[in-house]
Each structure stands twice: as structure tokens, then as C-alpha cells.
Design an enzyme around this catalytic site. Structure first.
Site, PDB file in Angstrom:
ATOM      1  N   GLY A 154      22.674 -23.441   9.573  1.00 41.37           N
ATOM      2  CA  GLY A 154      22.853 -22.974  10.726  1.00 41.37           C
ATOM      3  C   GLY A 154      22.931 -24.538  11.673  1.00 41.37           C
ATOM      4  N   LYS A 185      27.300 -14.114  -5.342  1.00 43.32           N
ATOM      5  CA  LYS A 185      27.131 -15.475  -6.288  1.00 43.32           C
ATOM      6  C   LYS A 185      25.803 -15.764  -6.255  1.00 43.32           C
ATOM      7  CE  LYS A 185      26.715 -18.312  -2.483  1.00 43.32           C
ATOM      8  NZ  LYS A 185      25.615 -19.205  -2.509  1.00 43.32           N
ATOM      9  N   ASN A 233      19.410 -24.859   7.679  1.00 41.83           N
ATOM     10  CA  ASN A 233      19.877 -25.968   7.059  1.00 41.83           C
ATOM     11  C   ASN A 233      21.564 -25.784   7.382  1.00 41.83           C
ATOM     12  OD1 ASN A 233      20.747 -27.087   3.638  1.00 41.83           O
ATOM     13  ND2 ASN A 233      19.910 -28.289   5.006  1.00 41.83           N
ATOM     14  N   ASN A 236      19.337 -21.664  -4.859  1.00 41.12           N
ATOM     15  CA  ASN A 236      18.847 -20.667  -5.650  1.00 41.12           C
ATOM     16  C   ASN A 236      18.775 -21.093  -7.048  1.00 41.12           C
ATOM     17  OD1 ASN A 236      18.794 -17.949  -4.161  1.00 41.12           O
ATOM     18  ND2 ASN A 236      20.788 -19.078  -3.397  1.00 41.12           N
ATOM     19  N   GLY A 242      20.158 -19.045  14.942  1.00 38.99           N
ATOM     20  CA  GLY A 242      19.797 -19.690  13.722  1.00 38.99           C
ATOM     21  C   GLY A 242      19.965 -21.167  13.748  1.00 38.99           C
TER      22      GLY A 242
HETATM   23  P1  NAD Z   1      17.252 -22.147   5.808  1.00 37.69           P
HETATM   24  O1  NAD Z   1      17.009 -21.537   4.296  1.00 37.69           O
HETATM   25  O2  NAD Z   1      17.638 -23.497   5.832  1.00 37.69           O
HETATM   26  O3  NAD Z   1      16.147 -22.229   6.763  1.00 37.69           O
HETATM   27  C1  NAD Z   1      15.490 -20.995   7.083  1.00 37.69           C
HETATM   28  C2  NAD Z   1      15.429 -20.505   8.572  1.00 37.69           C
HETATM   29  O4  NAD Z   1      14.817 -19.347   8.741  1.00 37.69           O
HETATM   30  C3  NAD Z   1      14.946 -21.918   9.391  1.00 37.69           C
HETATM   31  O5  NAD Z   1      15.722 -21.838  10.560  1.00 37.69           O
HETATM   32  C4  NAD Z   1      13.515 -20.790   9.978  1.00 37.69           C
HETATM   33  O6  NAD Z   1      13.267 -21.253  11.196  1.00 37.69           O
HETATM   34  C5  NAD Z   1      13.845 -19.595   9.849  1.00 37.69           C
HETATM   35  N1  NAD Z   1      12.988 -18.767   9.874  1.00 37.69           N
HETATM   36  C6  NAD Z   1      11.930 -18.444   9.216  1.00 37.69           C
HETATM   37  N2  NAD Z   1      11.175 -17.416   9.541  1.00 37.69           N
HETATM   38  C7  NAD Z   1      11.844 -16.659  10.638  1.00 37.69           C
HETATM   39  C8  NAD Z   1      11.711 -15.445  11.076  1.00 37.69           C
HETATM   40  N3  NAD Z   1      10.472 -14.637  10.957  1.00 37.69           N
HETATM   41  N4  NAD Z   1      12.602 -14.800  11.854  1.00 37.69           N
HETATM   42  C9  NAD Z   1      13.859 -15.715  12.124  1.00 37.69           C
HETATM   43  N5  NAD Z   1      14.125 -16.678  11.502  1.00 37.69           N
HETATM   44  C10 NAD Z   1      13.190 -17.173  10.786  1.00 37.69           C
HETATM   45  O7  NAD Z   1      18.757 -21.404   6.540  1.00 37.69           O
HETATM   46  P2  NAD Z   1      20.056 -21.651   6.235  1.00 37.69           P
HETATM   47  O8  NAD Z   1      20.458 -22.748   5.190  1.00 37.69           O
HETATM   48  O9  NAD Z   1      20.710 -21.946   7.534  1.00 37.69           O
HETATM   49  O10 NAD Z   1      20.484 -20.215   5.677  1.00 37.69           O
HETATM   50  C11 NAD Z   1      21.297 -19.088   6.593  1.00 37.69           C
HETATM   51  C12 NAD Z   1      22.277 -18.434   5.808  1.00 37.69           C
HETATM   52  O11 NAD Z   1      23.016 -19.331   5.554  1.00 37.69           O
HETATM   53  C13 NAD Z   1      21.501 -17.854   4.367  1.00 37.69           C
HETATM   54  O12 NAD Z   1      22.131 -16.474   4.325  1.00 37.69           O
HETATM   55  C14 NAD Z   1      22.429 -18.497   3.419  1.00 37.69           C
HETATM   56  O13 NAD Z   1      22.464 -17.815   2.087  1.00 37.69           O
HETATM   57  C15 NAD Z   1      23.510 -18.962   3.962  1.00 37.69           C
HETATM   58  N6  NAD Z   1      24.016 -20.425   3.757  1.00 37.69           N
HETATM   59  C16 NAD Z   1      23.452 -21.514   3.667  1.00 37.69           C
HETATM   60  C17 NAD Z   1      24.228 -22.402   3.014  1.00 37.69           C
HETATM   61  C18 NAD Z   1      23.407 -23.820   2.773  1.00 37.69           C
HETATM   62  O14 NAD Z   1      23.575 -24.853   1.802  1.00 37.69           O
HETATM   63  N7  NAD Z   1      22.016 -23.961   3.322  1.00 37.69           N
HETATM   64  C19 NAD Z   1      25.401 -22.581   2.888  1.00 37.69           C
HETATM   65  C20 NAD Z   1      26.105 -21.631   3.226  1.00 37.69           C
HETATM   66  C21 NAD Z   1      25.539 -20.325   3.433  1.00 37.69           C
HETATM   67  P1  13P Z   2      21.923 -21.848  -1.879  1.00 37.63           P
HETATM   68  O1  13P Z   2      21.191 -20.898  -0.784  1.00 37.63           O
HETATM   69  O2  13P Z   2      21.642 -21.417  -3.283  1.00 37.63           O
HETATM   70  O3  13P Z   2      21.506 -23.274  -1.609  1.00 37.63           O
HETATM   71  O4  13P Z   2      23.700 -21.929  -1.785  1.00 37.63           O
HETATM   72  C1  13P Z   2      24.245 -22.416  -0.698  1.00 37.63           C
HETATM   73  C2  13P Z   2      25.583 -21.979  -0.488  1.00 37.63           C
HETATM   74  O5  13P Z   2      25.679 -20.784  -0.356  1.00 37.63           O
HETATM   75  C3  13P Z   2      26.553 -22.683  -0.695  1.00 37.63           C
HETATM   76  O6  13P Z   2      27.879 -22.282  -0.449  1.00 37.63           O
END
Ligand code: NAD
Ligand code: 13P
Length: 351
Positions: free
Chosen positions: A15, A206, A13, A271, A10
Site C-alpha cells: 500500500g 500464486k 508494505n 508466504n 490501505g
Molecule cells: P501488509 O501485509 O504489509 O500490512 C498489513 C496491513 O494491514 C497494515 O497496513 C495494517 O495496518 C493493516 N491492518 C491490520 N489490521 C487491520 C484491520 N483490522 N483492518 C484493516 N487493516 C488492518 O500489507 P500489504 O503488503 O500492503 O498487502 C496488501 C495486499 O497487497 C495483500 O493482498 C497482498 O497480497 C498484496 N500485495 C503485497 C505485495 C508485497 O510485496 N507486500 C505485493 C503485491 C501485492
Molecule cells: P508475498 O505476500 O508472498 O510477499 O508476495 C508478494 C507479491 O504478491 C509479489 O507480487
């Protein structure tokens, strides 16, 4: 000496930030291979360049984490099989809706004794009932899977601002400690907790409360209302988690993955932001449309999680106990107006 190889599956953001954190540690810790592979879901940028090439050329995820150097030892790879080949530790961090497909593609492609961790906030609902993402990974791939959740807005950690996280593990404390080592930095403090379900459900649920908090912001209802929504949300998170898994511990809700993540997401998450816009528009523009317009390819987890939670609640006859969770879903699908977020508490929970 055998060195541990790490692959991040992954590159969104969070990842990308996870790869940066890990890469700073693999350089420092002699038991790890310096190189960290990061699987990229390939796409073509408006410039015509492939995202993977852009990441490797700039040492920066120009689409999902612009302006941040990942570390020269992060190598982006668009080929999933190649990215996981030979890895001893796998870090899963994609939006939850893609994990079932990714797991299918990984069967038979990974080392049998690989250790995994999921940073993914979400769940799947199957015929047999709810399935957490770490369980999906564990069952489909036949491997152990820990989780890492916490108050971790990725852009802030990318700037190396102080924060905390929680590693949830099942039995093997030594493995949990290995993950703690791989992620910890002076600005990222990681605590292991023996409650994998509790930690993962905190991170997952959450996001539903954050949607409710966004509605309250969009309706300009003020801080007291938002605090009330967070309190009611936390209570529903705890009740739902314990009704699904009796092993879930009360103390988990006081860790970073619990109350701290709830607070940061309701204040500054994606969100919340998109739900605010939804409520400001009176629910006339769909979440899909707003997500595409506001997040440039990043994905929301709360809307689909609300649907998944709703399916579990209705299937088990628990809807009346979870007015906040149920109302969030009904607003998201347009059955109720956003103002219903504070009007539908006649379903009276006292759990
Ligand atoms: P993101 O929402 O920033 O990006 C979306 C990702 O999905 C991109 O890498 C994109 O290339 C990929 N994508 C799109 N279509 C796809 C497909 N068909 N198959 C596979 N990949 C595809 O991603 P993120 O923020 O890294 O979120 C990943 C997880 O991390 C989520 O469960 C999120 O809740 C969690 N998370 C995010 C944050 C944050 O602040 N961004 C913080 C903690 C946890
Ligand atoms: P959002 O996907 O709502 O930005 O939340 C990020 C997150 O999980 C912070 O810990």
C-alpha cells in the site's frame, strides 16, 4: 478545470509503495490533484506516537516501509470517511480479510461515479460460492473495479528496481488506460489486459503455490523439486481459474500477473519465507505464530487463500483434480506433515 482526486485505501508494505508510485505521477500529470490521501489503519508505535502522525512527520511509513520517502504529497489519514471523501479514483490495497468490513463502512460514503482498482491478492468464499475481492468491492459499493496484479515484491519497487504489472479490466479500455497512466513509471511498466477474473485469480492463487515452494525450501529439496511445484502449481492455477470462469484467457498466464508473479513470489515472497520456517520446524509452530514473529505486522495471504480454495474444491467435488492446492491446506492445518507436499500426488490431475 476539474482535477481527479486519488485515495489509497490501505498503507501496509505494498500500500505504501503504491501511494509512492501514484504520488510521483499525480505531481507530473496535470489532470490529477497533487495530493494523494492514504487511509491508515491506526496503531500506536512503541514510541507512543500514532502511526499516522509518524508517517506525516517523516514522509515515511516507519513501520511497514521503513527507509523510503513516500513523496511530500502523500497525506496519511486515519479517518476512512474523510480519506475517501471527494475521491474520484480509489485504490484498494489491504490484506484481503479486512475488505468485507471496509466495504461495509464505505457504503454511502463515496462518490457514485468513483472508479476503483484492487491491488489485493485474495478471495472470499460466501454461501453462494467464491467471490473475488474486486467483485466484493463492485457489488457492495455499486462501482466499477479493475485490478492490478504482477511480479511486484513491494520492497524492490520501493527501491525503483525495474518491474512489470498487469491491469485487468472488464469492458472499459479507457478506464484501464487511466489506471495505467496513474501507475506507470520508467521502472514500473503496466500492461492492460481484458480479463479481470484471470488477472485477479493469478495474483490470488500464486500465494498458495508460494506456500508449497516454501515447504520445499524448508525441507531442502532443491531446485528441481521447487520448479516442479511451480509447474504443477501453474497448471492448477490455470485449471481452477478456467473452471470458475470460462472467460479466463490462456494468454493471461503469460503476463506479469501470471508466471512472473509466481516466480518472484516463490523465490522471494513472505508466504514462501514463513512456509519455509513452518516446514523447518516440522509444522509444530503455527502460521499465526510465525507470521507474528517474522513479519512485524505484515500479513500472509496464502494460508487463508489455501483454506478458501479448499472450501470451493470440496464444495464442488473438485478436490481430486487439485492435489497441490488441497495438500497445501492440509499441511497448513496440521492434517499432513510438510513432507506430504511431494507425496500426495496419487490424486491424479490431468486437466
Ligand atoms: P501488509 O501485509 O504489509 O500490512 C498489513 C496491513 O494491514 C497494515 O497496513 C495494517 O495496518 C493493516 N491492518 C491490520 N489490521 C487491520 C484491520 N483490522 N483492518 C484493516 N487493516 C488492518 O500489507 P500489504 O503488503 O500492503 O498487502 C496488501 C495486499 O497487497 C495483500 O493482498 C497482498 O497480497 C498484496 N500485495 C503485497 C505485495 C508485497 O510485496 N507486500 C505485493 C503485491 C501485492
Ligand atoms: P508475498 O505476500 O508472498 O510477499 O508476495 C508478494 C507479491 O504478491 C509479489 O507480487
Amino acid at each position: 478545470l476539474h482535477k481527479t482526486k486519488v485515495t489509497v485505501v490501505g498503507s501496509g508494505n505494498w500500500g505504501s509503495v503504491a501511494a509512492k508510485l501514484i504520488a510521483s505521477n499525480t505531481l507530473r500529470l496535470s489532470s490529477f490533484h497533487d495530493e494523494v490521501r492514504m487511509w491508515v489503519f491506526e496503531e500506536t508505535l512503541p514510541s507512543g506516537e500514532k502511526l499516522t502522525d509518524a508517517i506525516n512527520r517523516n514522509n515515511e511509513n516507519v513501520k511497514y516501509l521503513p527507509g523510503i520517502k513516500l513523496g511530500k504529497n502523500v497525506v496519511a489519514d486515519p479517518d476512512l470517511d474523510n480519506a475517501v471523501n471527494g475521491a474520484n479514483m480509489l485504490v484498494f490495497v489491504t490484506p484481503h480479510q479486512f475488505m468485507e468490513g471496509i466495504c461495509k463502512r464505505l457504503v454511502g460514503k463515496i462518490k457514485v461515479d468513483v472508479e476503483a482498482i484492487s491491488l489485493i491478492k485474495g478471495m472470499e468464499v460466501k454461501m453462494e460460492g467464491p467471490c473475488m475481492i474486486s467483485t466484493l468491492i463492485s457489488e457492495q459499493l455499486g462501482i466499477n473495479c479493475c485490478v492490478l496484479m504482477g511480479a511486484n515484491i513491494a520492497n524492490e519497487i520501493a527501491l525503483e528496481k525495474f518491474s512489470e504489472a498487469t491491469v485487468g479490466y472488464r469492458e472499459n479500455r479507457a478506464i484501464a488506460e487511466k489506471w495505467v497512466h496513474l501507475f506507470s513509471t520508467p521502472y514500473f511498466i503496466v500492461t492492460p489486459v481484458q480479463d479481470v477474473e484471470g488477472v485477479e485469480l493469478c495474483g490470488t492463487l500464486k500465494n498458495v503455490v508460494a506456500i508449497a515452494a516454501g515447504f520445499v525450501d524448508g525441507l531442502e529439496m532443491g531446485n528441481n523439486t521447487k520448479a516442479a511445484i511451480m509447474r504443477i502449481g501453474l497448471r492448477e492455477m490455470k485449471a481452477f481459474s478456467k473452471m470458475l470462469f470460462s472467460s479466463v484467457k490462456d494468454s493471461t498466464f503469460f503476463e506479469s500477473c501470471g508466471v512472473a508473479d509466481l516466480i518472484t513470489t516463490c523465490l522471494g515472497g513472505r508466504n514462501r519465507k514463513v512456509a519455509e520456517a513452518f516446514a523447518r520446524g516440522g509444522g509444530k509452530r503455527s502460521f499465526d505464530e510465525l507470521e507474528a514473529e517474522m513479519l512485524q505486522g505484515q500479513k500472509l495471504q496464502g494460508v487463508s487463500t489455501a483454506k478458501e480454495v479448499y472450501e470451493v474444491l470440496s464444495h464442488r467435488g473438485w478436490l481430486e483434480f487439485f492435489p497441490l492446492f488441497a495438500t497445501v491446506h492440509e499441511i497448513c492445518i496440521g492434517s499432513l506433515p510438510p513432507s506430504a507436499i511431494v507425496e500426495h500426488f496419487e490424486r491424479k490431475p490431468e486437466l
